[in-house]
Write an enzyme that holds these catalytic residues in place. Structure first.
Site, PDB file in Angstrom:
ATOM      1  CG  HIS A 175      46.151   7.142  67.599  1.00 43.37           C
ATOM      2  ND1 HIS A 175      44.817   7.472  67.631  1.00 43.37           N
ATOM      3  CD2 HIS A 175      46.813   8.228  68.072  1.00 43.37           C
ATOM      4  CE1 HIS A 175      44.673   8.694  68.124  1.00 43.37           C
ATOM      5  NE2 HIS A 175      45.869   9.165  68.388  1.00 43.37           N
TER       6      HIS A 175
ATOM      7  CG  ASP B 224      47.516  11.894  66.335  1.00 40.53           C
ATOM      8  OD1 ASP B 224      46.401  12.044  66.857  1.00 40.53           O
ATOM      9  OD2 ASP B 224      48.489  11.408  66.933  1.00 40.53           O
TER      10      ASP B 224
ATOM     11  CG  ASP C 159      46.109  10.350  72.236  1.00 42.51           C
ATOM     12  OD1 ASP C 159      46.436  10.170  73.426  1.00 42.51           O
ATOM     13  OD2 ASP C 159      46.822  10.953  71.429  1.00 42.51           O
TER      14      ASP C 159
ATOM     15  CG  HIS D 238      43.198  14.205  70.465  1.00 42.65           C
ATOM     16  ND1 HIS D 238      42.854  13.350  69.454  1.00 42.65           N
ATOM     17  CD2 HIS D 238      44.476  13.895  70.777  1.00 42.65           C
ATOM     18  CE1 HIS D 238      43.877  12.554  69.176  1.00 42.65           C
ATOM     19  NE2 HIS D 238      44.873  12.876  69.952  1.00 42.65           N
TER      20      HIS D 238
END
Length: 858
Positions: A12, A14, A123, A332
């Site tokens: 994941h 970010d 997420d 997000h």
């Protein structure tokens, strides 16, 4: 039952959070090289690149020599890319942004192989109820996610998700999280203990024999000893199948099982936090993003179509660059604002850079179009594909004289209002003036001009004539500063302002509402993820005084009245003063209210400069109506949500939800209440968080707070979200805000979604100025643009009006109403895919309620 344990290897990623995107670019380069080498050595391994193609752009930007090896792995199916460009938020950003994000994500992934056609959003802080239809438009038939699920939605984590239009996809909640099996242990006993916890959850929530074990985490490197882990798992679970797998095989396996049908948004916070009130965090960034979305989708794209009629290039490449930069801020965390101050500054600056490109491109097109006309100095633009009547347009006019005429194409005088006027130095605009030591003063005027009629997607041409004597003007403008009654009115409303009250009289329904809109200030002990009320608060919603009232009234058929005034509040400086009941600070809101003849919409503009800490500002609109449900627009649709989430709020403490499911909701542009066939709604530009209490719709203006994360908030017990670091920028001290609202009361069941689209897509005007920062040549193709595009949309709302890659007009629209609409087309119209490819020719189309329709006009 034999279980099929599917190990899904992923990371994941970010791009930014409490670290910057430039930091992660360096780490990404190292990560991707390791992944590529490992996949080349282990052909049985499948690896998921977090569902976002931007990782490829970021990696190849600094490691371009690895492209061939990456492409080979993608074509073999070992490296799964897409479908998103970035892991976008699915509630705050514009619905068009969500669609374009998938468009560019899949387009980029296709360069390297077959895109991963899975709606992977691990997420994201909640999911719009329109996502099933949006996914299906792209051929995506399932979504895998973590946040937003509870047993109130489905007893099992595998279900059928039905969208607002009836579209259905498979929904899979990652019941142990996307990080549930991160860093699996090498020690067999530790591994067995870990897997026992994971399998207990998966056995409880899975519908069939498949068990999805998510082996990955935030920026987690690929687990190179995975074969050793799998061998040990086979010893621990000898009766089960254990293998490396993917999302597609999981979906294929569950298709034969009976599953619950789930509808509505996925925003429950039982198992993971949703952060519902993050929608008002860092409103400076969110408002800037909304402004950009409006400039691109409502202005620049249709303007570029008009420019193409005089052979100006449609800027496909420039738009793609800007969209990718903007979508980089839609992840997000990024658009949520739950970042370090350093990251938020970077996000804001990137958006400001895109804004400069958009503003310059818009100004350039308008200037070239006006230059091409040869005998006109003012152009007015309608960016919607249907005729509009009796609307107002704001234009900035630069003249050498204080007074001037505006004339239409027939040389008739056009009525207008000078809203404000100032003298400026022409040398500050055009450096050649200063270089020649010339002293030229010019008048910069903002005017409001009535346009009686303008065709769809078209231009009206005007000219201006500078004059010396004001007596030559034929405009009757009365400014009332000492009227005995400070009020404005039209056929529908009378609005009165006194020293502490703004009263609305609804003439049609014979209702009087005192303080029909007001500002509320309260304390905020929360963090960048969530608003939290302080343990001891002071809520202030009455002004100290309203003063400096000035009115403008236009007589005759033009029918315009406005009132400007200042509202003063006495408020606590910070949370310490609030706890002690001290109000030491004077704060001000400058307000303008305007009414147009024949229009039900009350227009409200406000500006404010923040001066206090740890607080939340909201604007409340009294509707005089009450209902159990709120109507609002979501992503290319209209939805109804409960005013109060009674079921969720009755169980959250007993079931120990991750956070309180507060009845504060997200909308796109409007929220409305209806009672006894009367409907009242608020349209907002950029603000997207509302709460309804009794008959009042509250819209959050902005929040200010001290930390990225805090622990043990009133509505969010336990650990902090993010990390507990000070973020002083989040106090937004000295930040200047501009807000724009529309308020409407109607008993005619008006389509507020359509009204909102027109409100957010006003007519635009441009004056060809004598003094400019840059010189340009007249376009080679000269003349006025006479083309127009008038389509009877039957109340359907346009989301996109642009050119596709083949330079045909592409339109995306949706039906916000409850009935099927019969659309009839009088020109060559074709159905289109979401990828803007032409399909069959149509002359009519029955568009279902909440359906999204893509068409191409040849």
């Amino acid at each position: 039952m034999q279980r099929n344990i599917c190990i899904l290897m992923h990371t994941h990623w970010d791009r930014e959070w409490y670290f910057t995107k430039d930091e992660t670019k360096v780490l990404l380069s190292n990560h991707m090289k390791e992944v590529i080498e490992f996949l080349e050595e282990n052909e049985d391994i499948i690896y998921i690149l977090d569902g976002q193609s931007v990782m490829i752009d970021d990696f190849l930007q600094i490691s371009p020599k690895w492209e061939k090896r990456l492409k080979k792995l993608s074509k073999k199916g070992q490296l799964r890319i897409g479908p998103w460009y970035t892991q976008t938020d699915l509630l705050i950003v514009h619905g068009e942004s969500i669609i374009r994000n998938l468009f560019y994500g899949i387009k980029l992934a296709e360069k390297y192989g077959d895109p991963m056609k899975i709606g992977y959003a691990p997420d994201t802080f909640g999911h719009s109820s329109q996502m099933p239809q949006i996914y299906r438009l792209f051929g995506i038939k399932s979504t895998f996610f973590w946040r937003g699920f509870s047993e109130l939605k489905s007893k099992k984590s595998d279900f059928i998700w039905e969208g607002v239009d009836g579209s259905r996809i498979y929904g899979v909640n990652l019941s142990t999280g996307y990080q549930g099996a991160k860093y699996l242990e090498s020690d067999k006993k530790e591994l067995e203990a870990r897997m026992k916890k994971i399998m207990k959850v998966l056995d409880n929530y899975s519908v069939g024999g498949m068990r999805l074990v998510m082996n990955g985490h935030d920026q987690m490197p690929i687990q190179k000893n995975i074969h050793e882990i799998i061998d040990k798992l086979k010893e621990i679970y000898p009766d089960d199948i254990i293998r490396i797998g993917d999302f597609e095989s999981y979906v294929e396996n569950i298709k034969g099982y009976k599953m619950d049908v789930v509808s509505g948004e996925l925003t429950h916070s039982k198992h993971s936090r949703i952060h519902k009130t993050i929608n008002s965090t860092r409103m400076d960034i969110k408002l800037l993003n909304s402004e950009l979305e409006g400039k691109f989708y409502n202005v620049l794209e249709p303007l570029a179509i008009l420019g193409s009629y005089i052979n100006l290039d449609y800027p496909h490449e420039m738009l793609e660059y800007c969209y990718k930069e903007m979508f980089g801020a839609h992840a997000h965390d990024s658009i949520g604002g739950c970042n370090s101050d350093k990251v938020n500054r970077d996000i804001r600056q990137r958006l400001l850079s895109v804004k400069e490109i958009a503003d310059t491109q818009i100004e350039l097109y308008m200037r070239l179009i006006t230059l091409a006309s040869q005998d006109s100095s003012i152009t007015v633009y309608n960016f919607l594909p249907y005729r509009r009547k009796n609307e107002w347009v704001e234009i900035e006019i630069l003249t050498k004289t204080k007074n001037f005429f505006i004339k239409d194409d027939n040389k008739k005088n056009v009525e207008f209002i000078i809203l404000n006027q100032e003298i400026t130095d022409a040398g500050l605009i055009d450096r050649q003036i200063a270089a020649r030591l010339m002293d030229i003063k010019v008048y910069r005027s903002k005017i409001l001009m009535k346009v009686e009629r303008i065709e769809g997607l078209s231009i009206k041409y005007y000219s201006h004539l500078e004059i010396e004597n004001i007596k030559e003007c034929n405009i009757d403008i009365t400014k009332d500063t000492e009227d005995t009654e400070n009020c404005i009115e039209n056929e529908f409303y009378k609005i009165t302002v006194n020293n502490r009250n703004i009263t609305l009289y609804d003439k049609i329904n014979n209702r009087n509402m005192e303080n029909f809109f007001f500002i509320e200030n309260s304390g905020d002990a929360g963090d960048s993820y969530d608003y939290s009320p302080p343990h001891k608060d002071m809520i202030i919603n009455e002004p100290e005084k309203i003063y400096d009232i000035e009115k403008i009234k236009l007589s005759g058929d033009i029918g315009y009245e406005s009132m400007v005034f200042k509202v003063e509040y006495n408020l606590p400086l910070n949370i310490m003063e609030r706890e002690k009941g001290i109000v030491s600070q004077k704060v001000f809101f400058n307000v303008k209210i305007s009414l147009n003849k024949g229009e039900r919409l009350i227009r409200i503009n406000m500006d404010h400069k923040n001066k206090i800490f740890d607080s939340r500002y909201r604007i409340g609109f009294k509707t005089g109506l009450q209902n159990e449900y709120v109507e609002s627009d979501s992503h290319l649709c209209v939805v109804k949500k409960p005013v109060y989430f009674e079921k969720e709020l009755s169980v959250w403490e007993e079931e120990k939800w991750a956070e309180k499911p507060v009845s504060i909701e997200t909308f796109q542009s409007y929220a409305a209440l209806e009672e006894n066939n009367v409907k009242s709604g608020v349209i907002s530009e950029g603000l997207k968080e509302y709460e309804v209490m009794e008959d009042t719709i509250y819209i959050t203006l902005f929040r200010s707070f001290s930390h990225l994360g805090k622990k043990n908030l009133i509505n969010r017990p336990g650990r902090p979200s993010g990390i507990e670091v000070l973020t002083p920028d989040n106090q937004l001290i000295d930040e200047e805000f501009k807000f724009r609202f529309g308020f409407i009361i109607t008993e005619d069941n008006d389509n507020i979604s359509e009204i909102s689209k027109k409100f957010l897509t006003p007519l635009k005007g441009y004056q060809l100025k004598e003094f400019n920062r840059f010189n340009i040549n007249i376009p080679r193709k000269k003349g006025k643009i006479e083309k127009s595009l008038n389509i009877d949309l039957q109340g359907c709302v346009v989301s996109s009006l642009k050119m596709n890659d083949e330079n045909s007009i592409f339109i995306r629209l949706f039906n916000p109403e409850k009935e099927i609409k019969d659309l009839k087309f009088e020109r060559d119209v074709y159905l289109s895919t979401v990828f803007e490819k032409k399909g069959e020719k149509i002359s009519t189309y029955k568009i279902k309620p909440q359906e999204i329709l893509n068409i191409i006009i040849k």
